[in-house]
Design a protein around this motif. Structure first.
Motif, mmCIF file in Angstrom:
data_model
loop_
_atom_site.group_PDB
_atom_site.id
_atom_site.type_symbol
_atom_site.label_atom_id
_atom_site.label_comp_id
_atom_site.label_asym_id
_atom_site.label_seq_id
_atom_site.Cartn_x
_atom_site.Cartn_y
_atom_site.Cartn_z
ATOM 1 N N SER A 92 5.256 -1.856 8.300
ATOM 2 C CA SER A 92 5.642 -0.450 8.161
ATOM 3 C C SER A 92 4.441 0.407 7.765
ATOM 4 O O SER A 92 4.283 1.540 8.235
ATOM 5 N N LEU A 93 3.577 -0.141 6.911
ATOM 6 C CA LEU A 93 2.356 0.562 6.545
ATOM 7 C C LEU A 93 1.470 0.770 7.776
ATOM 8 O O LEU A 93 0.961 1.874 8.015
ATOM 9 N N PHE A 148 -1.146 -7.117 3.852
ATOM 10 C CA PHE A 148 -1.550 -5.727 3.633
ATOM 11 C C PHE A 148 -3.031 -5.524 3.933
ATOM 12 O O PHE A 148 -3.478 -4.402 4.176
ATOM 13 N N ALA A 199 3.169 7.176 4.858
ATOM 14 C CA ALA A 199 1.905 6.988 5.568
ATOM 15 C C ALA A 199 1.800 7.900 6.778
ATOM 16 O O ALA A 199 0.721 8.406 7.097
ATOM 17 N N ILE A 219 7.022 -4.757 4.995
ATOM 18 C CA ILE A 219 6.404 -3.586 4.362
ATOM 19 C C ILE A 219 4.999 -3.357 4.900
ATOM 20 O O ILE A 219 4.588 -2.213 5.150
ATOM 21 N N SER A 220 4.242 -4.428 5.129
ATOM 22 C CA SER A 220 2.884 -4.261 5.658
ATOM 23 C C SER A 220 2.914 -3.739 7.088
ATOM 24 O O SER A 220 2.081 -2.903 7.481
ATOM 25 N N ILE A 242 -6.143 0.439 -0.418
ATOM 26 C CA ILE A 242 -5.333 -0.739 -0.096
ATOM 27 C C ILE A 242 -6.225 -1.927 0.255
ATOM 28 O O ILE A 242 -5.939 -3.071 -0.123
ATOM 29 N N PRO A 251 12.222 0.266 0.917
ATOM 30 C CA PRO A 251 10.823 0.582 0.581
ATOM 31 C C PRO A 251 9.922 0.581 1.814
ATOM 32 O O PRO A 251 8.949 1.340 1.869
ATOM 33 N N ALA A 252 10.237 -0.254 2.811
ATOM 34 C CA ALA A 252 9.412 -0.278 4.025
ATOM 35 C C ALA A 252 9.478 1.062 4.762
ATOM 36 O O ALA A 252 8.445 1.594 5.199
ATOM 37 N N VAL A 308 7.520 3.633 2.843
ATOM 38 C CA VAL A 308 6.074 3.469 3.061
ATOM 39 C C VAL A 308 5.667 4.018 4.418
ATOM 40 O O VAL A 308 4.658 4.721 4.547
#
Length: 384
Positions: free
Chosen positions: A353-354, A120, A72, A350-351, A87, A64-65, A68
């Motif tokens: 990666s965002l 996030f 993005a 994940i954050s 977000i 999922p990372a 994302v």
């Protein structure tokens, strides 16, 4: 090979993305998996879990990372701003919710349903502040500086109440740097610096765990029951000495068997012991390459929003890396901050990666913006 004549979102992305930046991030992610295999098995065994429990979970979070990050990075600057706004509002609401319903870990409420919303909040906050400053510079009817100033207390207040002083400090430094880039007067620089110093002094004076960490860092007290108060920091520093230049070899380290956070906050110490100081320097240079390339890209970017957002995102990334490594070599008090893409953690991965997806999006090559000016024509007298 992708043809330049093929006009699809993916082909446009492939030809406009900063490939050096993308390659550096990919190399960092791959290195993180290798280092996770070195640092996490002893922790899993102490918790009576499968040996590669944390490695498997990190791989599971990676899918999922990456999705994302890719999603993005495909966004236009306008859609980056819109996504960041959504977000920011959602994560801010969740951070506030953690104060009432969050799970308490080590005296702080930072987790809600297994997610750390403050992770996030950071990249979204940076993009929002960049948007405010750029709009204020572009349009005189928009109070961009005022909006950026109001966003700051709105964001850090719930973080202080959790309490999470590490993230608060990180956000404060990046916000101050962006404020300086926006043309902050020297008087404001001195004033805000004084306020930040006063806030740090108050935290040292009235927050027990902040006071204890700083005291242990400045003057290590006598051991309690045979264990030093700053056991993790002292042990991490010893690991670099034990590893020397070339390390003991993968899997041969002993520090990871006694460090509680060897897979998260102190994984850099595990790298130092098993892979050596040379690999640690190479890893630090990889972080530095991403930051420096991002800053050079920001300096060349003609779009004010992309310039502010690029600088803010790479500073956020670089400062977090620097703080984690400084704590590991005992140059700073412990902050509980992860090493980007290397430490274990789903929310962190994940954050980050965002944030890197936003960075790749605002650094993509785009045609030079055409500035259209309206020319007023005065009525001319008729001829003849």
């Amino acid at each position: 090979m992708i043809s330049r004549a093929e006009r699809t979102p993916f082909s446009d992305w492939a030809w406009t993305i900063d490939r050096w930046l993308l390659a550096a991030i990919a190399l960092l992610i791959i290195s993180g998996l290798v280092f996770a295999m070195a640092g996490s098995p002893p922790v899993a065994e102490r918790l009576h879990l499968a040996t590669f429990h944390f490695v498997n979970r990190q791989v599971a979070y990676l899918f999922p990372a990456l999705a994302v990050m890719l999603a993005a990075s495909l966004l236009s600057p306008r859609h980056v701003r819109r996504a960041a706004l959504v977000i920011f509002l959602l994560s801010l609401g969740l951070v506030i919710a953690t104060l009432f319903f969050g799970q308490e870990v080590k005296g702080a409420r930072r987790w809600l349903f297994g997610v750390q919303p403050s992770e996030f909040l950071k990249p979204a906050f940076v993009v929002m502040v960049a948007w405010a400053f750029s709009e204020g510079a572009r349009r005189k009817d928009v109070p961009g500086t005022l909006i950026a100033v109001l966003l700051f207390p709105l964001t850090i207040t719930p973080l202080v109440l959790q309490p999470d002083f590490g993230q608060t400090m990180l956000i404060t430094i990046v916000w101050g740097a962006l404020f300086f880039m926006a043309g902050l007067h020297l008087v404001w620089v001195v004033g805000l610096g004084g306020l930040a110093g006063a806030a740090a002094l108050l935290a040292y004076r009235f927050v027990p765990h902040v006071h204890a960490r700083i005291e242990a860092f400045l003057e290590p007290p006598a051991p309690v029951a045979g264990v030093p108060t700053n056991f993790q920091s002292e042990t991490a520093l010893e690991s670099f000495i034990a590893g020397s230049w070339f390390g003991k070899g993968p899997g041969e380290g002993t520090v990871k068997r006694i460090l509680p956070d060897s897979h998260t906050d102190f994984i850099f110490a595990v790298i130092g012991e098993e892979f050596g100081v040379i690999i640690c320097i190479a890893l630090a240079l990889l972080f530095a390459f991403i930051v420096v390339r991002g800053l050079f890209s920001a300096a060349r970017n003609e779009d004010p929003f992309c310039r502010f957002a690029t600088a803010g995102l790479v500073m956020l990334f670089g400062l977090q890396s620097l703080i984690n490594m400084a704590v590991n070599v005992h140059l700073m008090p412990a902050k509980g901050m992860t090493l980007p893409f290397v430490s274990y953690g789903g929310s962190s991965l994940i954050s980050l990666s965002l944030g890197m997806g936003f960075l790749l999006a605002v650094t993509r090559k785009r045609p030079r913006t055409r500035i259209l000016t309206e020319t007023r024509f005065q009525p001319q007298p008729a001829v003849g």
